[in-house]
Every structure is written in C-alpha cells, then in structure tokens.
Design an enzyme around this catalytic site. Structure first.
Site, PDB file in Angstrom:
ATOM      1  N   ILE A 114       0.816  -1.223   0.000  1.00  0.00           N
ATOM      2  CA  ILE A 114       0.000   0.000   0.000  1.00  0.00           C
ATOM      3  C   ILE A 114       0.845   1.266   0.000  1.00  0.00           C
ATOM      4  CG2 ILE A 114      -1.989  -1.069   1.114  1.00  0.00           C
ATOM      5  CD1 ILE A 114      -1.067   0.179   3.751  1.00  0.00           C
ATOM      6  N   GLY A 115       2.158   1.138   0.141  1.00  0.00           N
ATOM      7  CA  GLY A 115       2.969   2.340   0.150  1.00  0.00           C
ATOM      8  C   GLY A 115       4.447   2.039   0.155  1.00  0.00           C
TER       9      GLY A 115
ATOM     10  N   GLY B 245       8.280   4.002   1.128  1.00  0.00           N
ATOM     11  CA  GLY B 245       8.919   5.147   1.751  1.00  0.00           C
ATOM     12  C   GLY B 245      10.413   5.011   1.697  1.00  0.00           C
ATOM     13  N   GLY B 246      11.086   6.027   2.243  1.00  0.00           N
ATOM     14  CA  GLY B 246      12.535   6.044   2.201  1.00  0.00           C
ATOM     15  C   GLY B 246      13.172   4.941   3.016  1.00  0.00           C
TER      16      GLY B 246
ATOM     17  N   GLY C 292      11.439   1.827   3.658  1.00  0.00           N
ATOM     18  CA  GLY C 292      10.886   0.509   3.411  1.00  0.00           C
ATOM     19  C   GLY C 292       9.518   0.527   2.774  1.00  0.00           C
TER      20      GLY C 292
ATOM     21  N   VAL D  20       5.473  -0.621   2.764  1.00  0.00           N
ATOM     22  CA  VAL D  20       4.418  -0.784   3.757  1.00  0.00           C
ATOM     23  C   VAL D  20       3.322  -1.651   3.158  1.00  0.00           C
ATOM     24  CG1 VAL D  20       2.750   0.372   5.244  1.00  0.00           C
ATOM     25  CG2 VAL D  20       4.936   1.465   4.753  1.00  0.00           C
TER      26      VAL D  20
ATOM     27  N   LYS E 200       5.661  -2.475   8.084  1.00  0.00           N
ATOM     28  CA  LYS E 200       6.757  -1.854   7.349  1.00  0.00           C
ATOM     29  C   LYS E 200       7.883  -2.886   7.216  1.00  0.00           C
ATOM     30  CE  LYS E 200       8.065   2.442   7.932  1.00  0.00           C
ATOM     31  NZ  LYS E 200       8.699   3.671   8.483  1.00  0.00           N
TER      32      LYS E 200
ATOM     33  N   ASP F   9      11.117  14.470  11.725  1.00  0.00           N
ATOM     34  CA  ASP F   9      10.499  14.476  10.399  1.00  0.00           C
ATOM     35  C   ASP F   9       8.992  14.681  10.526  1.00  0.00           C
ATOM     36  OD1 ASP F   9      10.545  14.452   7.654  1.00  0.00           O
ATOM     37  OD2 ASP F   9      10.487  12.271   7.462  1.00  0.00           O
TER      38      ASP F   9
END
Length: 984
Positions: free
Chosen positions: A678-679, A681-682, A684, A686, A700, A814
């Site tokens: 579903i996603g 990121g920097g 890993g 998800v 993740k 962040d």
C-alpha cells in the site's frame, strides 16, 4: 531713416543665468532622484511628467514644495504606486533646505545604504513606511532635528540601530512596527525621548519585560507594543500616562493584574490587551468613562464585569471572550451609546441579557456563547434592524423567541443552539433576505417549518437537529439554491422527503435521520453532484433504493433502519458502505454487506421462493469449495517450484512483542506480498495485512542486507545496518524505546519481527491515510475547520507526549502532514519514527540534516545541532497547511520561498490573517477561529529556536483557540473511510 532693432539675446541669456543660479543647484539632485524611477512602471509617467527639464521651476514639480526663498523644502510622493530600487538619498540630501521626505505606501525596494541620509541634517519629517526595502535600517544619528519618523512595514531587518535614535530629542512621532528586526529587549533609549506623543513598536520582535519606566514618557497619547514577546507584568508607572487615548498591547505574554493606578488613564478610549495571560479583576477599569473600545479577550480575568460599564456613554465595542468572568452583565450596558459589537463568549456569566444594547439600532454583532445566561431574548431585539449576527448558543436561555428576530433584514447568522427555547419558527423568516446560517440545534422548538423559509434565498446552512419540529418539509425548499447543509435529524418530521430537495444544487450534507419520513427516497437526490453526506436512517422509508444514488461521490451513506426493499444498487454494494443498509429486512446485497441477506442471481424485487434460494446457495457453496481446493493445490505446487519469488527469505525469525497479540509471525510473513503493498517510503515498503478475524495491520518491511536480482534494497539509517550483518545495538534500543510509547495520538507499534536479512515492524492500521493525502492529493476531502482543529490538537498532544511524557524525550525530526495518519474516526496519530532520536528535552544532537523540504527548521542552515524546537517548527508548518490548505512549497510562493516565508510576506504587507485561511472554510466566525491557529503557527516558526514555544505550550494555546462552538456528529462507520465528523 533706419530704425535699429533691439536685440533680445542678452536678455534671454541673463534670464537663463538667473534661473540657473536660483534653481540649477536644486534641479540636478531631483533629476538624479527621478532616474531611479524611470523604468519602474507606467504609473510613474504621470507622477514625473512635470519633472521636465526647463519646462517650469522645480517648485512646480509634482510632489515638491519650496520655502519662501524658493528652495526645495518638501518631497512628498506618498501613495503614488512608485516602484524603484537603490534610491539616491544622498542626492536629495544635498538640497540645503530639505525638511521633509515622504515616500510611504509605495513599492520601493532594495537596500538603503547605512550613511545615505547622513547629510539630511535639517530633516524634520521622514516617512518611508509601507514599502519593500531589504537589509538593515540606515543610520539616523545625524538627523537631530527630526520630529516625525515612520519606518513601519518597510521590510528593514537585522538589528535596528536603536542607539542612533538616542540623541534625536525632538522626536514626537515614532513608528517602527511591523518589521522583522532581530529579537531583543525593549530599547531603553526611547525612554529619553520625552517629547514623544506617538510610539508604535508593534510586531518588531521586542522580547523581555515591559519597560518599568514607561511612565517617563508623560506626553504619550498613543502606545502600541502588540504582537511582540513581552513578558512580566504591566508596570505601575503606566498610570502616569494621563494623556494616553490608545493603548495596544495585545498578543504578548504579559502576566499579573492590571496595576494599581491604571484607573488614572481617564482619557483612554481604546484599550486592547487581548491574547495575553493577564489575571485578576477588572475593577481598575471602572473609572475609564471615555472608553469606546475594550478588547481583553483570551486572558484569565476573573470576577464580575464592573457595574460602571453600564454608564459608559461612548462604549461601542466590548470583547471579553475566553476569560473566567462571573456574575451578571450590567443591565444598562449599551443603553447610552451606539453600541455595535459585544463578545463575552466562553465565560461563566449568568443572569439575563441586557435589554438596551440595541436601543440605538447600531448593534451588529451579539456574541454570548458558552455562558450561563438565563431568561429570554429581550423583546426589544426584535426591532434591531442593524443586527447581522446573533449567537447565544450553549447557555440556559428559554422562552419563545421574539417574532421579529426571525425576519431581521440584515441578520446573517442566527445561532440559538443548546438552550431551552421553544415555540415555532414563524413565517417572518421569509423577510430575512440576508440570512445564511440558521442554527437551532438542541432546543425545544416545535411546529412545522413555514413555507416562507424558502424566501430566505441566501440560506447556506439549516441545522435544526434535536428539537420537536413536526409536519412536512416544505416543497418550496428547492428554491434554496445556495443551501449546502441541512440537518433535521432527531425531530418528528413526517410525510415524504420532497422531490424538490434535488433542486438544491449546492447541497453537500443531508441528515434527516431519526424522524418519521415515509414513502420512497426521491431519485432526484442522485442529481446532487456536490452531495458528500446522506443520512436517512431510522425513518419509515419504503420502496427501492434509487439507482441514481450510485452516481454520487459520498463519504457517508446511512439508510439503515427503514423499510427499503429490493437489491442494493451494485455501485453502492462496496466495503465503504457495508454497514449503511442494516435494519432493512427487504434488502439484499453482496457478500460484503453487513447484516443484509445475500442476493441470489435471480433475485427479484419480491424475492425468490425459499427452496430456490436454498438450492442456489448450496450450488454456490459447493462451487466455492471446489475452487478453493483447486487453488490450494495449485498454491502448494507454485510454492514448491517458485519459492525464490516470495518477497521474504525462508529463514529463522525472531518476534519481539510490545503488546498482547492475537496473531503469529507466520500470519504476518505470509502476507508480505505485492498485492498487499500500500505504500513505499525512504526506509521501506508498507503492506496492509488483514488477519482471519478481520483485524487490520500495517507492516513496514525494511531490508537489512543486499540481495541479487531486481529486488529493491532498503536500509534503515536509524539502524546503521551493515551488509550481511545483524542490526546494531542502537537499532534495538531505538525500537525498544519507541515500543514503550503509550499514547492515543502516537501510532501503536505491536511488535518487531526480524531475521538475518529483514526487519518487520507491525503497526496498527490507520484506514483514513495521511493528513497530506486528505489536504493535497486526489484523496482530498472537504474538511471543515472543526475537524482540522481536532486533528491539530490531537497531533500536538502526540508530540507533547514524545517531548515531555517519556523517560527520555523523543525528537521525531520528520514531523510533516504525511507522517500524521488518521484512524477510522479521523483521530490523528504521529507516525514514521525512522529518523527519531532520543535524549533530554533541551539537549542537542549533532547529525546530518534530516527531514523534508519545507518542514526543515532554519537552524539547519548554520548548524547540525537540533533539539525539540526543530519539531515545533515543523509542526508550525503543519498548522499552516491545515489553516491555509496550501502545500509547504508551492510555485506561487516564488523562488526560494516556502509557506512560512509566504505567510511572513503577507504579514509585512499588513494583509489580514483571516484572508490567508483556506477559502473552503467559508463561515466568518470559523475563519476568525482558524486565524487564531495561524498566529500559533507563526509563533512556532519563528527563526530563533529559543523563542518558539514548547509543545506543552502549543497544546495549551491550541486549546485556548477552540472554535466557539464545537460539536461532534454521530460516528458512522463506512468501511475503509469510517469517520467521526465535527461541525461548528
């Protein structure tokens, strides 16, 4: 006889020489000054048309005045729309009799050289205000005859040369506010300027204590120190300023009581000390009989409003909201003057509403929300034709509303919610041609809605929930083309839902739940392209669900507990609406519909006979068993022959639990496959994992070693992973620290599952995605201010816990809207701790720059040391996103500008904060509430970390900025996008 002609040549030469001797020395400096504007814009052509060489004397130039000797004494080009840069002030300072330079309210820019004004020694008047200069303010120490100085909103920055003003002892008017000067204490040099009658230092970064010797400036008539960071108490010496008619000290951090002797300021007309932390009572103000405007909102004042206020014959504006005031309002309040505004909301005031505040028919706004007022609305208010806003919600008021109130010609907002009012809404409502908001929620109103309500053509919102209204909805309701919200739930309405409701083309929310509506759902509702919420639950509606509803883009649909029959339209048979049709025995739907029988392939509106349905069900079940068996055999074969395509290596796993779990590591590992991604990121990928019991998790997946082939490799920077080796002890310690976090606004980490080559972190699943998506992407929704406010407060509390509630402070590093996730009820969770660091609040960490463009605190530009104030800055950016609806970085902001600089530039131009609020937040009161949060965001994003508030203070400030009326709409689950809404 020859007549000799007289020669005119010597006379002409003599005249030209004379003119040059008088004007020549003055002309050249003016022409040089003009040259800076030559190519600036067309508006300058008209201004400088008269500045033509030889056409006329310089004294006739536009904006030029001369003294009795014919020498230039004034240059006044105020408000001429001039644009220019690098103005040659040194040239015009060579004019020997120059006493006035007025260039304010233009678009001048560029730097002003430090010594460019040093030769203007005879200058008495200097106005450069409201321009766009850059750099530091010039040295003014040589202008000893100066009596008027206006440098407000010039754009000058850096350290102001306060010392250069110390010897300007003739100064009477001094205005330096609205400039981004470096923070510093109140300049004591000003206390020697004993001729000052005007001192404007608002919004120029003054810090520290209020000057105790301010009383030395005994001639002061106007003192403005607002929008700074002054702290401590107001000094008693202020009582010496007996000539003062205006005192503006709002939006600071002042504490303590109004000092003894404050009542000596008997000439005071305007006093604004709002948005501080002042306390004590208002007794010192009872002597200020000339007060016209008193603004003390958002403080901690206690006690009663002095009875003397009722005798103030000049009082036109009174704002005391959000304090702790008790007792009754003076019953004569507003009876003498043309009072136009009162807001005493959010106090503990009791007793009746003063009857005379509309006596002179100038009152425009009466805001008495959230108190304990009793009695009714005074009968005299029925004739208050000037009134445009009447808000008395959340009190203990009762009785019948005076008939004339409903039809006031200028009324825009009637808010009587959460009281004990009774009786009908009368046909006079048709006369309210300006009415936009009719809010009567939670009262005892009764009777039918009059047909005349359709004549209030500007109505935008009708909210009548939780009353005793009955009868039908007027068919003429369809005339209200601007209507966006209609809440009639929890009443006794009956009859059919009018088909004309489909003509309300602007409508976005319809809630008619918990009434006695009958007959069919009108198909015309399917034509409402803006409709986002439709709740018709708990009525007696019958017939089929109109297929036209399938075309709507609804975030909430609730048709439960009616008498609907037939097949649920296919496009509504989705997971998002799985609970929307319960309590309708005659309906059938697909497998994902909760508590709705399964439609057979040959279902008709009247249903099939039982034996046919049973036979078909058995056939379907048998087929499914056969297909599942074949699939299992095939899957086993694939796994045996194609094991290398599984995303995870088959190796030993170590599962570390942080909560009591109902799943095993195998449940998680088997679900890490591409169809569940579903996603990315920097740190890993998800995945969404749905367990057998329906529980949803987010996992993740972080790779810790390289692999051959095309697999993408993710490394956790926080773990400092090394190829082919296990995680570092620091990574384990960091995960262990984060796993101990227990807060409703921080995402829950259930466990970690690790192997030699992979790390899995298992979190709770947040179905409504990220705040970024809901504000800025195709998943954007129409979020009203109250929902945005609740998200802001929740996220702030999560960060407050990380900074102040853990054994060791957690610095997120962040913070951004994409790392604020929203659960099924739109409650926020702080997420993604890939860059987080632990330490002590106030401590520093030296590290590489971390974070996301647009959210990174400016101190990263000159140091890698960070602390919790870096998170505060980033959170301030998130607040700006919530208020303005804009991204942190947009092309419109200009080169090298982000949302923080964009907001700052708007403030420098004296634009209203309310104008920066997202245009989709249309209600004026809510825009005002949103602007309060924007002020907090500005405080969070100040350049100097030490001047930013702590997250604990941010939470406190946000709670103080709660919208004046916040109510929670009933929670309605709608699958993937379940939500709990808020309205004001």
């Amino acid at each position: 006889m020859l007549v000799r002609r007289r020669s005119w040549r010597p006379f002409i030469i003599f005249t030209l020489l004379f003119l040059y001797s008088v004007y020549g020395d003055e002309l050249q400096p003016l022409l040089k000054f003009k040259s800076a504007f030559e190519n600036s814009n067309a508006a300058n052509v008209d201004v400088f048309r008269s500045w033509d060489v030889g056409a006329k004397p310089v004294c006739n130039f536009t904006g030029i005045k001369c003294n009795s000797n014919g020498l230039v004494s004034e240059i006044d080009l105020t408000g001429r729309k001039l644009a220019g840069t690098d103005l040659p002030f040194d040239a015009i300072c060579s004019l020997p009799s120059l006493q006035k330079i007025a260039l304010g309210n233009n678009s001048l820019h560029g730097a002003v050289a430090d010594n460019s004004l040093k030769n203007c020694t005879r200058l008495q008047y200097l106005d450069l205000g409201a321009n766009s200069f850059t750099g530091k303010a010039p040295d003014l120490s040589s202008l000893r005859e100066l009596s008027y100085l206006n440098l407000s909103a010039t754009g000058f920055s850096g350290t102001f040369p306060w010392k250069s003003l110390e010897n300007l002892t003739n100064l009477a008017f001094l205005s330096l506010g609205d400039n981004p000067f470096d923070p510093g204490p109140f300049p004591t040099e000003f206390l020697k300027l004993d001729k000052l009658y005007w001192l404007y230092l608002s919004n120029c970064s003054i810090t520290g204590k209020f000057p105790t010797d301010i009383g030395n400036l005994s001639l002061l008539e106007n003192l403005e120190l607002s929008d700074n960071d002054l702290s401590g108490e107001i000094p008693e010496s202020i009582g010496n300023l007996e000539n003062l008619w205006q005192l503006e000290i709002y939006n600071n951090s002042l504490t303590g009581k109004l000092p003894n002797g404050f009542g000596n300021l008997t000439n005071l007309k305007n006093f604004d000390a709002s948005h501080n932390m002042l306390e004590g009572d208002l007794s010192e103000l009872r002597f200020l009989t000339k007060l016209a405007s008193l603004q003390l909102f958002e403080n901690q004042f206690v006690g009663e409003v002095p009875e003397e206020f009722g005798e103030f014959q000049n009082l036109v504006s009174l704002s005391l909201y959000t304090n702790k005031l008790t007792g009754e309002l003076p019953q004569k309040l507003g009876s003498w003057s043309g009072m136009s505004y009162i807001d005493v909301s959010e106090n503990f005031l009791t007793g009746p509403i003063p009857p005379g505040m509309c006596k002179n028919n100038k009152m425009t706004k009466i805001l008495l929300l959230q108190n304990n007022f009793t009695g009714g609305i005074p009968e005299s208010y029925a004739n208050c034709e000037s009134l445009n806003r009447l808000r008395v919600s959340q009190n203990s008021l009762s009785g019948i509303v005076p008939v004339g109130i409903w039809g006031l010609p200028n009324i825009q907002h009637i808010d009587l919610s959460s009281n004990r009012f009774e009786g009908p809404v009368t046909m006079d409502i048709g006369k309210a041609k300006s009415l936009a908001q009719l809010l009567l929620v939670d009262n005892r109103f009764s009777g039918e809605l009059p047909d005349e309500i359709s004549e209030a053509s500007l109505l935008d919102s009708i909210q009548l929930s939780s009353n005793q209204f009955s009868g039908k909805i007027p068919e003429a309701i369809g005339k209200l083309k601007r209507l966006s919200t209609i809440y009639l739930d929890e009443n006794q309405f009956s009859g059919s839902i009018p088909n004309s409701l489909g003509s309300c083309v602007s409508i976005s929310q319809i809630n008619l739940a918990h009434n006695s509506f009958t007959e069919k759902i009108p198909g015309s509702l399917g034509s409402l392209s803006n409709l986002n919420l439709l709740n018709l639950s708990d009525n007696q509606l019958s017939g089929e669900i109109p297929a036209s509803l399938s075309s709507l883009k609804l975030s909430l649909l609730d048709l439960s507990n009616n008498r609907l029959i037939g097949r649920i339209p296919e496009l509504l048979s989705i997971g998002a609406f799985k609970a929307s049709f319960t309590g309708n025995p005659g309906l059938c739907g697909g497998q994902n519909m909760e508590n709705v029988r399964l439609c057979s392939s040959s279902s008709t509106n009247s249903g099939n006979s039982g034996w046919i349905r049973t036979l078909i069900s058995c056939l379907i079940a048998g087929t499914l068993v056969l297909l599942v068996s074949l699939a299992c055999i095939l899957l086993v074969k694939i796994r045996k022959t194609d094991d290398h395509k599984h995303p995870l290596k088959q190796s030993s796993w170590n599962m570390k639990l942080f909560h009591v779990l109902s799943f095993t590591e195998k449940d998680i590992i088997d679900a890490i496959k591409s169809e569940n991604l579903i996603g990315k990121g920097g740190s890993g990928n998800v995945y969404k994992v749905v367990l057998n019991d329906g529980k949803e998790l987010a996992v993740k997946h972080i790779w810790s070693t390289t692999e051959s082939g095309d697999r993408k490799i993710y490394r956790s920077s926080a773990a400092m992973l090394k190829r082919g080796k296990s995680r570092s002890p620091q990574y384990d310690a960091e995960v262990a620290t984060l796993s101990s976090v227990r807060h409703v606004n921080v995402v829950k980490l259930y466990c970690s599952i690790t192997s030699e080559d992979s790390n899995l972190l298992v979190y709770e699943y947040l179905p409504n995605g990220s705040l970024w998506d809901r504000l800025h992407t195709c998943k954007k929704i129409d979020m009203g201010w109250c929902l945005r406010y609740e998200i802001a407060v929740g996220a702030a509390k999560g960060l407050e816990y990380l900074h102040h509630g853990c054994d060791r402070a957690v610095i997120h590093r962040d913070v951004k809207s994409s790392n604020i996730l929203l659960d099924e009820n739109w409650k926020p969770r702080i997420a993604d701790f890939g860059l987080a660091k632990m330490g002590q609040v106030g401590g520093d960490w030296t590290h590489v720059i971390a974070g996301t463009l647009g959210y990174i605190a400016p101190e990263y530009a000159y140091t890698y040391k960070i602390n919790e104030k870096s998170d505060v800055y980033s959170f301030g950016v998130v607040l700006m996103e919530l208020v303005t609806g804009r991204r942190p970085v947009e092309a419109e902001f200009g080169e090298n500008k982000d949302i923080v600089k964009w907001v700052q530039s708007k403030i420098k131009r004296k634009e209203s904060l309310v104008d920066l609020v997202d245009s989709s937040i249309s209600e004026a009161d809510l825009r005002e509430d949103a602007s309060k949060v924007l002020r907090i965001a500005i405080h969070c994003t100040t350049d100097i970390p030490a001047l930013r508030p702590s997250m604990r203070m941010v939470v406190q400030m946000l709670e103080e900025a709660e919208p004046c009326m916040l109510t929670t709409i009933t929670v309605t689950k709608d699958g993937e996008n379940g939500h709990e809404g808020f309205r004001c």
